[in-house]
Write an enzyme that holds these catalytic residues in place. Sequence first.
Site, PDB file in Angstrom:
ATOM      1  N   ASP A  27     -18.559 -41.009  27.598  1.00 24.97           N
ATOM      2  CA  ASP A  27     -18.111 -41.993  27.916  1.00 24.97           C
ATOM      3  C   ASP A  27     -17.846 -42.096  29.512  1.00 24.97           C
ATOM      4  OD1 ASP A  27     -16.391 -43.583  25.449  1.00 24.97           O
ATOM      5  OD2 ASP A  27     -17.029 -41.830  25.136  1.00 24.97           O
ATOM      6  N   ASP A  82     -19.536 -48.392  23.933  1.00 24.19           N
ATOM      7  CA  ASP A  82     -18.647 -49.305  22.956  1.00 24.19           C
ATOM      8  C   ASP A  82     -18.923 -48.564  21.615  1.00 24.19           C
ATOM      9  OD1 ASP A  82     -17.099 -51.268  22.393  1.00 24.19           O
ATOM     10  OD2 ASP A  82     -18.675 -52.351  21.645  1.00 24.19           O
ATOM     11  N   THR A 105     -16.954 -45.811  20.401  1.00 25.81           N
ATOM     12  CA  THR A 105     -16.766 -44.374  20.700  1.00 25.81           C
ATOM     13  C   THR A 105     -16.510 -43.596  19.377  1.00 25.81           C
ATOM     14  OG1 THR A 105     -16.150 -44.506  22.836  1.00 25.81           O
ATOM     15  CG2 THR A 105     -15.429 -42.598  21.788  1.00 25.81           C
TER      16      THR A 105
HETATM   17  N1  A2P Z   1      -7.172 -50.049  18.567  1.00 28.99           N
HETATM   18  C1  A2P Z   1      -7.823 -49.784  19.485  1.00 28.99           C
HETATM   19  N2  A2P Z   1      -7.682 -49.037  20.394  1.00 28.99           N
HETATM   20  C2  A2P Z   1      -8.927 -48.673  21.247  1.00 28.99           C
HETATM   21  N3  A2P Z   1      -9.985 -49.306  21.306  1.00 28.99           N
HETATM   22  C3  A2P Z   1     -10.120 -50.354  20.613  1.00 28.99           C
HETATM   23  C4  A2P Z   1      -9.100 -50.472  19.311  1.00 28.99           C
HETATM   24  N4  A2P Z   1      -9.931 -51.569  18.740  1.00 28.99           N
HETATM   25  C5  A2P Z   1     -10.954 -51.828  19.039  1.00 28.99           C
HETATM   26  N5  A2P Z   1     -11.196 -51.142  20.405  1.00 28.99           N
HETATM   27  C6  A2P Z   1     -12.295 -51.294  21.003  1.00 28.99           C
HETATM   28  O1  A2P Z   1     -12.997 -52.153  20.743  1.00 28.99           O
HETATM   29  C7  A2P Z   1     -14.480 -51.878  20.150  1.00 28.99           C
HETATM   30  C8  A2P Z   1     -14.595 -52.788  18.822  1.00 28.99           C
HETATM   31  O2  A2P Z   1     -13.600 -52.384  17.965  1.00 28.99           O
HETATM   32  P1  A2P Z   1     -14.006 -51.909  16.298  1.00 28.99           P
HETATM   33  O3  A2P Z   1     -15.251 -51.316  17.029  1.00 28.99           O
HETATM   34  O4  A2P Z   1     -13.117 -51.513  15.710  1.00 28.99           O
HETATM   35  O5  A2P Z   1     -14.539 -53.188  15.931  1.00 28.99           O
HETATM   36  C9  A2P Z   1     -14.168 -50.475  19.694  1.00 28.99           C
HETATM   37  O6  A2P Z   1     -15.369 -49.753  19.696  1.00 28.99           O
HETATM   38  C10 A2P Z   1     -13.186 -49.947  20.911  1.00 28.99           C
HETATM   39  O7  A2P Z   1     -14.222 -49.767  22.096  1.00 28.99           O
HETATM   40  P2  A2P Z   1     -14.698 -48.462  22.694  1.00 28.99           P
HETATM   41  O8  A2P Z   1     -15.404 -47.687  21.496  1.00 28.99           O
HETATM   42  O9  A2P Z   1     -15.379 -48.773  23.680  1.00 28.99           O
HETATM   43  O10 A2P Z   1     -13.295 -47.636  23.119  1.00 28.99           O
HETATM   44 MG    MG Z   2     -15.537 -50.728  23.689  1.00 28.82          MG
HETATM   45 MG    MG Z   3     -12.738 -46.591  24.102  1.00 29.74          MG
HETATM   46 MG    MG Z   4     -15.978 -47.717  25.469  1.00 21.93          MG
END
Ligand code: A2P
Ligand code: MG
Ligand code: MG
Ligand code: MG
Length: 306
Positions: A50, A119, A121
């Site tokens: 990241d 996206d 992670t």
């Molecule tokens: N509670 C959370 N805390 C941090 N990031 C979140 C959270 N919910 C969703 N996200 C971000 O939104 C994206 C989509 O959510 P999900 O995969 O849960 O459907 C995640 O991959 C994450 O992005 P990132 O991976 O860039 O941190």
């Molecule tokens: Mg994300």
């Molecule tokens: Mg993140």
């Molecule tokens: Mg991210």
Amino acid sequence: MAQSASLLTRIVATSISATIRAGKIIRDVMSDGGLKIVEKGKNDLQTEADRCAQKCIITSLSRLFPNITIIGEEESNSCEIPSDWIVTEADQDILKLKLPAHLENIDPKDVCIWVDPLDGTSEYTQGLVEHVTVLVGVAIGERAVGGVIHQPYYKDNEKGILGRTLWGINGVGYGGFVPVSPPDGKRLITTTRSHSDKNVKAAIDALSPDEVIRVGGAGHKVILLLEGKAHAYVFASQGCKKWDTCAPEAVLHAIGGTLTDFYGEKYAYHAETIHPNLRGVLATAPGQAHQWYLNHIPEEVKQNLQ
Ligand SMILES: Nc1ncnc2c1ncn2[C@@H]1O[C@H](COP(=O)(O)O)[C@@H](O)[C@H]1OP(=O)(O)O
Ligand SMILES: [Mg+2]
Ligand SMILES: [Mg+2]
Ligand SMILES: [Mg+2]
């Protein structure tokens, strides 16, 4: 780069090259095995991939577009970066695009670029690398207008290469994928696999889906809508941020789909806006009745998203 091309096409064209470079960094960090995971908050991880991918994208874009606001998910630091992470190339086909008059001469002050360097992670750390995307969204004023979604682990067996890049500019065009309609007579809903809670579940239950597809990443879930694998992306949570949705929203809108909050309002993506998408994320594929989904969400679910 052709300086005669307009600012918007130059940003999208360079973002395509930058996300491809960032995708290679993400694969290299994984194959070297040193993820160096940091816990930013509850259920919120950051890895070396990241950090490095963001550095690559933001350094590259800010050198080429010094007057434009760029907001990335990860905190920046001032350490040196390898020269081969600095991207100067641009996608030549995008540079040739003809824009409508209102997008031709935009003021750099009205542009905000949202960068999610990795996206998905959580899934990346678990080895579910197909869920990962790299997102660069371009807002003009409040609207998400251009988007680039790069999938670093997409396997194209015909071409024998790893990775693909999807892009869209609202009202102009899209590329890197072939839009497919989701199947008639069924309701396939995609949602989180790693950030679920009672509200997320209540929203999905109220929509009586035939199937729930639980995958990571906002970028990945919008790709399922673009390619007809789901009718709607439903996430009644405040966890997504502007960098998660700007690029996917722009690409989805470019093919006629819709992304709003749970009150049916579009998110604003200007530089001064708040980062969290407090009213949740509801996206539907082209041709789906977005309003039907909004109408079927219980009041209590909406009230938890304020
Ligand atoms: N509670 C959370 N805390 C941090 N990031 C979140 C959270 N919910 C969703 N996200 C971000 O939104 C994206 C989509 O959510 P999900 O995969 O849960 O459907 C995640 O991959 C994450 O992005 P990132 O991976 O860039 O941190
Ligand atoms: Mg994300
Ligand atoms: Mg993140
Ligand atoms: Mg991210």
